[in-house]
Structure formats: C-alpha cells, structure tokens
Design an enzyme around this catalytic site. Structure first.
Site, mmCIF file in Angstrom:
data_model
loop_
_atom_site.group_PDB
_atom_site.id
_atom_site.type_symbol
_atom_site.label_atom_id
_atom_site.label_comp_id
_atom_site.label_asym_id
_atom_site.label_seq_id
_atom_site.Cartn_x
_atom_site.Cartn_y
_atom_site.Cartn_z
ATOM 1 N N ASP A 171 3.749 12.782 -5.092
ATOM 2 C CA ASP A 171 4.196 11.280 -5.249
ATOM 3 C C ASP A 171 5.812 11.491 -5.254
ATOM 4 O OD1 ASP A 171 3.982 8.962 -6.436
ATOM 5 O OD2 ASP A 171 3.488 8.995 -8.670
ATOM 6 N N HIS B 157 9.869 10.351 2.621
ATOM 7 C CA HIS B 157 8.476 10.797 2.865
ATOM 8 C C HIS B 157 8.777 12.595 3.906
ATOM 9 C CE1 HIS B 157 6.141 7.604 1.181
ATOM 10 N NE2 HIS B 157 6.851 7.172 2.043
ATOM 11 N N SER C 123 -2.944 5.994 1.180
ATOM 12 C CA SER C 123 -4.082 5.954 0.078
ATOM 13 C C SER C 123 -4.632 4.232 1.070
ATOM 14 C CB SER C 123 -4.128 5.864 -0.793
ATOM 15 O OG SER C 123 -3.917 4.439 -1.308
ATOM 16 N N ASN D 57 -2.078 1.651 0.331
ATOM 17 C CA ASN D 57 -0.809 1.777 0.890
ATOM 18 C C ASN D 57 -0.838 0.789 2.138
ATOM 19 O OD1 ASN D 57 -0.258 5.652 0.070
ATOM 20 N ND2 ASN D 57 -0.104 4.118 -0.952
ATOM 21 N N TRP D 58 -1.886 0.456 2.671
ATOM 22 C CA TRP D 58 -1.564 -0.478 4.209
ATOM 23 C C TRP D 58 -0.730 -1.361 3.592
ATOM 24 C CZ3 TRP D 58 -2.558 0.874 8.589
ATOM 25 C CH2 TRP D 58 -3.514 1.973 8.741
#
Length: 277
Positions: A54, A71, A99, A102-103
């Site tokens: 994170d 990222h 996850s 996360n979409w």
C-alpha cells in the site's frame, strides 16, 4: 555452588544446607522454562509472508507524479523484497497487487495497472525463472484480459518446478470472492452438508496447497485487512509500518521479521502450538 554458599553465613549451619537444594530446584525450573520458551519460539518459524503493498499513490503524489509512476516504483520495491525474502529463507511470499474492488478506480489507472502487470511478467519472467522463483496467481484469472491470462498461465507453467521461493501474486483477488468461489466448487462437487469441515473448505480455496501466512505486513501505516486472505490469516501475526510500499526495502523487511520473532503465537491456547499452526 560456591557463590551460593557464600550468600549464607557459616553460623546458619544446617539451615543453609537445607536451602541449597531449593535453590538448585528453582534454578533447574528456570532453565527448563527458558528451554521450553526457546522450543516454542523455534516451533513457529516464519515460512509464509504475506504483504499488502500500500502507498503507491501517496508516494507519487508526494513527488507530484502520476499515480502510475508510483505503481512502477512499487514493482521495483517488489523486486527488492523478493531477493531479500530469499536471503531470509522465507519459503512462501504472497503479495496483494490488485483487488477485486480496484476495478472501481479511474479507468486510466486500471488500464495502466493491467499494462504494467503484463509488462512486468514479460520483462522479469526469465530472471525469476533463472533465480528459482515459482510464480503463482491467486484470484479470478478469467476476468482479466486474454493477453494477461495467457502470460500468467505461461509464467506459472514455466516456473512450476522451481522451489527456491514460491511467489504468489494476488491479482484480481478478493478474500470474499475466494470464499464464494470455494462454496460454488463445493456445491458443484456434490458434497453433503455433514461433510463440510474447515479442512474441506481450505482444500477448495485458491491457496489449497499453501500454508497459512505466518505474518501479514501492511505498508503505508494502514490498519485494515482489506479483504486479503481473510480465511487463511485467521491466526496470522500482523505488522503495520508507515513506510510507503515504493520505499520498502531490505531493512524494513528485517524490522518486520524481528517484530515477528519477539512474539509468541498461541493460536487460542495458553502455550504455543508445537506444530507451529
């Protein structure tokens, strides 16, 4: 024993002689307790480390960079941590990369993460294979773009027999989704209700052939599990660090491992489990 005798004046006589066995007994008991504590500590080695990576977005924001730059820096951090985990003799490393929730992020970021995932597999696969890393995917592979599905399947097959470290990448993963998928497979298998046990459920999870994580590390100072390995981490130790994931490195990993080694895992018992489970 000479030092113990010196603690008592010669006028004590028989009383001092009677006291010595009690001192010896206490000393032996303390030694036995210390040995038992050492055995308990040794009985819970860290085999499986799981990490919630994170802080990529915050890392980028602090530097006035786009989120995708964070990222990309996170991928570099993962490379460092895999090498450090190998040096620390960790057998299994599972990382939370994307996850099922996360979409819901902006389309540009999601598409960038998909490209980054695909590019990382392509660029790093040969080295990972050469270094003895076994790659695994945890999550709903069927929901990912076809090119990524093929790349994942090829990397898993190529590294299938490597055993230096097992690296599980949780991409399009969610703990609740995993349980839903497990229940669906159990029903499809036609198992009767009385046959359902914890062991049966575990055998239908994505992680059916992995040990439960011993330690779950979360970076960026957050204090939530975020739907990550919620069944498997029921008795895992947790460690939170304020370090943002792109800055996480070998020393941060050592600090987490040292914290783990200071703990005694009881698994709901009064003493540590002899089996380490």
């Amino acid at each position: 024993m000479t030092r113990i005798r010196d603690l008592f004046p010669s006028s004590v006589g028989k009383k001092s002689e009677q006291s010595q066995p009690a001192v010896e007994v206490r000393s032996r008991e303390q030694t036995q307790e210390q040995k038992q504590g050492q055995k308990q500590e040794q009985s819970c080695p860290l085999r499986h480390l799981a990490i919630i990576m994170d802080g990529n977005g915050r890392w980028a924001a602090q530097r006035h960079l786009p989120r995708l730059a964070g990222h990309k820096a996170g991928v570099a951090a993962l490379r460092r941590v895999v090498e450090a985990a190998v040096d620390e003799h960790i057998e299994y490393l599972s990382v939370y990369a994307f996850s099922t929730e996360n979409w819901g992020r902006p389309r540009e970021e999601v598409e960038g993460l998909m490209r980054l995932f695909w590019e990382t597999i392509r660029s790093d696969l040969e080295k990972l294979h050469r270094d003895g890393v076994r790659l695994r995917h945890l999550g709903r592979l069927q929901d990912l773009p076809p090119a990524i599905q093929r790349a994942v399947q090829e990397s898993v097959e190529l590294t299938r027999y490597n055993n230096r470290i097992h690296l599980s990448v949780c991409f399009n993963y969610g703990g609740r989704a995993e349980l839903v998928d497990a229940v669906r497979r159990i029903i499809a298998a036609g198992l009767p209700p009385e046959a359902i046990t914890e062991e049966v459920i575990s055998s239908y999870l994505y992680t059916h052939d992995l040990p439960d994580p011993d330690l779950v590390v979360r970076t960026a100072g957050e204090m939530r599990v975020s739907n990550f390995l919620i069944w498997q981490s029921a008795y895992s130790e947790y460690y939170s660090t304020p370090t943002l994931w792109p800055d996480f490195g070998r020393e941060d990993l050592r600090a987490a491992l040292e914290s783990y080694r200071q703990r005694q895992r009881r698994f709901g018992r009064l003493t540590a489990s002899p089996s380490g489970r």
